[in-house]
Design an enzyme around this catalytic site. Structure first.
Site, PDB file in Angstrom:
ATOM      1  N   LYS A   1      -3.773  69.510  24.654  1.00 51.99           N
ATOM      2  CA  LYS A   1      -5.136  70.386  24.649  1.00 51.99           C
ATOM      3  C   LYS A   1      -5.851  69.645  23.567  1.00 51.99           C
ATOM      4  O   LYS A   1      -7.180  69.551  24.233  1.00 51.99           O
ATOM      5  CB  LYS A   1      -4.843  71.757  24.331  1.00 51.99           C
ATOM      6  CG  LYS A   1      -5.987  72.812  24.240  1.00 51.99           C
ATOM      7  CD  LYS A   1      -6.551  72.870  22.972  1.00 51.99           C
ATOM      8  CE  LYS A   1      -5.608  73.648  22.064  1.00 51.99           C
ATOM      9  NZ  LYS A   1      -6.058  73.666  20.608  1.00 51.99           N
TER      10      LYS A   1
ATOM     11  N   THR B   1      -8.109  74.458  16.094  1.00 56.51           N
ATOM     12  CA  THR B   1      -8.509  73.195  16.625  1.00 56.51           C
ATOM     13  C   THR B   1      -9.460  73.743  17.968  1.00 56.51           C
ATOM     14  O   THR B   1      -8.640  74.018  19.037  1.00 56.51           O
ATOM     15  CB  THR B   1      -7.447  72.414  16.713  1.00 56.51           C
ATOM     16  OG1 THR B   1      -6.938  72.137  15.456  1.00 56.51           O
ATOM     17  CG2 THR B   1      -7.854  71.017  17.540  1.00 56.51           C
TER      18      THR B   1
ATOM     19  N   LYS C   1     -12.032  67.297  13.100  1.00 59.72           N
ATOM     20  CA  LYS C   1     -10.504  67.686  13.462  1.00 59.72           C
ATOM     21  C   LYS C   1      -9.896  66.890  14.746  1.00 59.72           C
ATOM     22  O   LYS C   1      -8.986  66.379  14.483  1.00 59.72           O
ATOM     23  CB  LYS C   1     -10.487  69.199  13.523  1.00 59.72           C
ATOM     24  CG  LYS C   1      -8.927  69.642  13.991  1.00 59.72           C
ATOM     25  CD  LYS C   1      -7.925  69.416  12.710  1.00 59.72           C
ATOM     26  CE  LYS C   1      -6.678  69.894  13.574  1.00 59.72           C
ATOM     27  NZ  LYS C   1      -5.687  69.601  12.646  1.00 59.72           N
TER      28      LYS C   1
END
Lengths: 294, 294, 294, 294
Positions: free
Chosen positions: D243, D98, D174
Site C-alpha cells: 500500500k 503512513t 515518509k
C-alpha cells in the site's frame, strides 16, 4: 435497418467521425459538444445541435458518448444537465470512451436506477479508421440492451465483439489493447534504434519488419512515426494515453498482476508529458533514441 | 534455374527442412550433421552424407550452415576438419544461424583470406514455415556473392531482403526480430493475465486481439501458447532464445542503446531456464501468470 | 613488521594513494605506470621507477596492480614485458582492480604455471579513503599466499575480509558492492526528485535521511552529489562504473540470477556515457531528474 | 515538562509502544482501539479506555493517531463518532500513520473548519525502536501547532525534523523513506543471490557489507532477514508496505517523476501478496531467489 432517435455527445475527432456514420445510416441525430462550434459540420449534414447533454438525449432511444476521460464522462452523466436524469426509460447509452472499468460499472448502476442501461462500447482505431467505418468494437453490459444496440454499432465498424454482461469488461479489453499498442511501439523504438546505431538504415529495418513478421496496419502506422522520428499527425496526445496507461496500472494493482512492460510505458509517457513534447503519443519512442544519445 | 553443388551443415528441425527445399530445387546436395543419424531422411531423398564439414564442402559452390550458436558456428568453420580451409576458392557460404554480428564479421574475414565469401543469411520462421518454403530471409555481405546466392535463397522462402555489404548487418536484423517477437509475447502475457484476473476469458481476449489489431501469424501462433498456457510444440527451447536475447543485450551495450524491454525478456528467460521449465520459449509468459499467483 | 621488496603497477588516483601507504609502512617500492610522469611524486618519496612491468617486478616478493579494466590487467600480466614471466618464484600478486571473477581465475592459473600466486584483493573506497589508509579490502586466493600478503594489506585500510581460496570470489564481492552503491544512488535520485517535485527542499530531504535511517559515509557522500546535482569531484567516471555494471550483469547471466535493479543502473550509465556527460558516475542520477523534466 | 490530556487512537504494535512512552512522560492518557482488548495493557499502566474516537478526544489538548491506511484514518476522523467533531477548539492532532499527502492535507482542512489543527507526524522505526523511544520523526503543518506539539514528540524518539507548513510534506518524506528501505532490501536480495550462486556464502557476504560500506541498523536488520531467507518477526506485512509503495507511485504520477525502482518494488510486493506469503515485507526478496531457481 430501423431508424432511431440517436444522440451523440462528445465531438472530438473520433466522435465526429462516428456521428457522421450514424447519420449516413439514416438515424435522426442530435449532437452535443462542450465547445459548440465543433458541431457545425454535423449540423450542415442534418444533425440537430443541443445546448446541454440533457437536451440532447430528451427524445433519444440511443445515446453515444465519446469523451476524454473518466471525469468528463462522469460530468456528462451526472453533472448539471447530465444525461442520466433526462434519458427516457428504456434508452441505451453506448459508452465509447476509454475509462476505468469501475467508472462504467458505477455509471451502469446509476442508469439502472433511472430505468435506462449503459453498455460499454469502446472502439479501436484512429480517426481515419473511424471515418472509414472500419473501427473494431467491443461491447459488454446487460444482454438485451446489447442486442438492441448491435445494429447501430455495426454501422460504425467492422464487427462488434461481445464480452458479456459486466459493463466493466469491455473497458478492460480496451485498456489491454492500448497497452499492447504501446508495447509494440516501444519494441520498435528499441529495435530500430539498435539497428540504427549498428549502422543499419532505420527506415529499411522498419520496412522489412512491417512487410514480414509484423505486417499489420498497427505496426505499419505507428512504426512509420517511430522510424521517421516524426510524430505527426497527432492521433492522440501523450497525456491522453498516459492516462490510459495509468488506468492499466490501476487495474493491475487491483488485481495483483505484475506488468513490467506497462510500468515502462507509463514512465516513458510521463517523461514525454513532463518535457512538454508535442506530437502523437508514439513520440514516447524518443525516450529510447534520446537515451541512446541520438 | 542453374543447379549447383551445395553443402548443408547442421540438420536440426530448421536445417533439415531448408535442405529438403534445396534438394527439391534440383541442387546436388551433400549434408553434414554432428549427429549423423539425423541425415538419414535426406540421404533417402538423394543427398550425399559427409563425415566432416571439410568433406561436405570439398566440391561445393555454395554452403549453408544452420547451427545452434556462435561456438558451434566457429567450430564448424575453423575447428578440426572445418569448412573454411576446405572450401573451394570462389565458393559462397550462406551463414543462417542466429549469431552475434561480430561472429559473422570475423568469419567473413577468415573466408576472405581463403578466397571464399561468407554472406549472413538469417531466416525468420518456425520449422513448419521452413518446410513450406515460406521463410523470410535477410542477407548481407559482399555484393557479388550475395547476387550469386540469391536464386538459392529464393527457393527457401518468400523473398530475400538485402541489407548491404556488412556481413554483420543481417545478424543485427535477426536479433532485432527475435527481440520484437519476445516483446509481443510478453505484451500478450501481461494483457491476457490482467484480463483473466479481471474476470474475462483469457482465450476470448486472445481471439479478439488476434482477429483485429494483431491479426498476424506471429501473434496468433505465439498468442495461442500464451492463452492456453500450454507451450507445445517446442519451436525453440528457452535456453536457445535466452542466448539470442543475450546477443541483443550485448549489441545494445556495444552501441549504448538502453533497451528496458530486452532486459525484462532476458530476465524472464533466465528464470525459465533456472527453473528447468520445458516447453517452447514462449513459456516465459509464465513469469507473469506465476507472478500474479495463478 | 617485516619490510619487503614490493612492486606497484598502475598509478591512478587509487593506486598512487595505496602505493604511498606501502612506502610509509617501510617497504622498498618499485613502481610502474604506462604514463611514466605519474610516478614523479612517488619517486621523490623514495620509490624506484621501472620502465616496464617486467622490470618493476624482477626482484619483488609482492606485486600490487590497480588498473582500469580486464584488458589492461591482461596486458600487464601477459603482454609484452608482462609481469608474470618476470615475477620471481614464490612471489604474490595482489590483484586490486575491479575485473571479472574469471579474469582473476585465469590469471591465477597463469601465475601458478610460473610458480607465483595471484590473490584477488579488490578495495572499497574513494581516493581520499585510500589516502587515509581507510579502505576496506576483500581477499581470496590460495591460502598461504593470502596469509603472507595479509600484513601488507593491513597497511592499506581498516581490515581485510577473507573470502576463501577461489581467486574469483573477492572479485564477485567487489562487483556486488559497486552494484549496491549504484542502487543506493538511484534510490536517492528517485526519492529526492519526488520530494522536490512535491514541493520539498531537495537538500533538506537529503540531510534528513543521511542523518537518520541512512547515516553512513556512502549515503552522505554520494547523496551530496545527487542532492546538489553537482557531480564533482570525479571519484570514478561513468564509463568505468558502466564497465563494472556490465561485469555484474555478465555474472548474473552466467549464474541465471534476475537483477532488475542492475539492468536499470546499467542502462542509466549507458545513457550518461552516450550523452557524453562529464562528472562523477553518480551523475547517472540525472536520468531521473531529466526524466522528470527538471 | 507540562503534562497534558492526551488521546491515543490506534493501538497496533507501533501505537501501543508510542502510547506507553507518552504515559511515561507523565501525560494523562485516554486510548481508543477498534479492537478494545488491545487496550488492556495500557489500562493497567493508568490509561483511560474510551469506547469511541469522539469519547477519547473529548477533553484532549493533543491527539495521536496511528492506523493502517488512509481509509482507517478517514473513518477515525470523519466517520461515526469521529474525532474531528469532538475535538476541543485549539487541540492538535498528531497524524502518525503512513498515508497519502493529500489525505493529511484534506483532513487538515477539515480540522481547521472545526478550530483544531492536524500536524502530519510520521515516524521511522520498527516496534522495538518505538518501545525504546528511538524513533525518528518528521513533522509538517501549521507552525504554532507544530511548536506546541514538539515536546510531546520529543518523548517518542531521538529528534523531530521539521518540514514546514504543508501538512502533506512530512507524509511525502515518509513515503520516500519507505521507498528507500525497499530499494536497500532489493539491492541486498540481488547482491546476496548473485554471490550465493557464484559459490560464496550468503551469510558472509551479508556480514561483510553490513560491517563496512553499509554499516547501519537498517541494512543490518533487513539484511539479516534477506541473508537467512527467514522473514521473522513480522515488522510489517507485505500488504501494508505494498500500500505504501502504491502511494509512492501515486505521488510519482501526480508529479510526473519516473521511478523505475519503485515500480519493481511494487510489483515484487504484489506477487508476494498474490502468492499469499506470510512473514515480514522484506520477504519480497524471495522474488529474486525464486527467480534464480533457488
Amino acid at each position: 435497418m430501423t431508424q432511431h432517435n440517436v444522440a451523440f455527445l462528445g465531438l472530438g475527432n473520433m466522435g465526429e467521425a462516428m456521428a457522421k456514420n450514424l447519420l449516413k445510416a439514416g438515424h435522426r441525430l442530435t449532437v452535443y459538444n462542450r465547445t459548440a462550434s465543433k458541431a457545425a459540420d454535423l449540423e450542415k449534414l442534418g444533425a440537430t445541435v443541443a445546448a446541454t447533454p440533457a437536451a440532447a438525449v430528451a427524445d433519444a432511444a440511443f445515446v453515444f458518448s465519446m469523451v476524454t476521460d473518466d471525469a468528463a464522462l462522469q460530468e456528462l452523466c451526472l453533472g448539471p444537465d447530465g444525461l442520466i436524469a433526462a434519458l427516457p426509460a428504456g434508452a441505451v447509452h453506448a459508452s465509447c470512451s476509454t475509462v476505468a472499468p469501475d467508472t462504467n460499472r458505477r455509471l451502469a448502476e446509476a442508469h439502472a436506477r433511472h430505468g435506462s442501461t449503459l453498455v460499454a462500447t469502446p472502439v479501436f482505431g484512429k480517426p481515419d479508421v473511424a471515418a472509414a467505418a472500419k473501427l473494431w468494437l467491443a461491447a459488454s453490459g446487460e444482454a438485451s440492451a446489447r442486442q438492441r444496440l448491435a445494429p447501430l454499432l455495426e454501422a460504425l465498424g467492422q464487427g462488434v465483439h461481445d464480452f458479456g454482461d459486466d459493463p466493466g469488461a469491455a473497458s478492460t479489453v480496451k485498456l489491454c489493447g492500448n497497452f499492447m499498442l504501446g508495447a509494440a511501439i516501444e519494441a520498435m523504438a528499441e529495435a530500430f534504434t539498435l539497428a540504427q546505431k549498428s549502422g543499419l538504415d532505420r527506415q529499411q529495418v522498419y520496412e522489412f519488419f512491417t512487410s514480414t513478421l509484423f505486417n499489420t496496419p498497427i505496426y505499419k502506422g505507428y512504426g512509420k512515426l517511430v522510424a521517421e522520428r516524426h510524430y505527426q499527425p497527432v492521433g492522440a496526445a501523450p497525456a491522453i494515453i498516459r492516462k490510459d496507461m495509468r488506468l492499466v496500472l490501476d487495474e493491475s494493482r487491483t488485481h495483483l498482476v505484475p506488468m513490467p512492460f506497462a510500468n515502462i510505458l507509463h514512465d516513458h509517457l510521463s517523461t514525454t508529458v513532463a518535457k512538454g513534447e508535442q506530437g502523437d503519443w508514439a513520440g514516447f519512442a524518443e525516450r529510447i533514441t534520446d537515451g541512446a544519445g541520438l
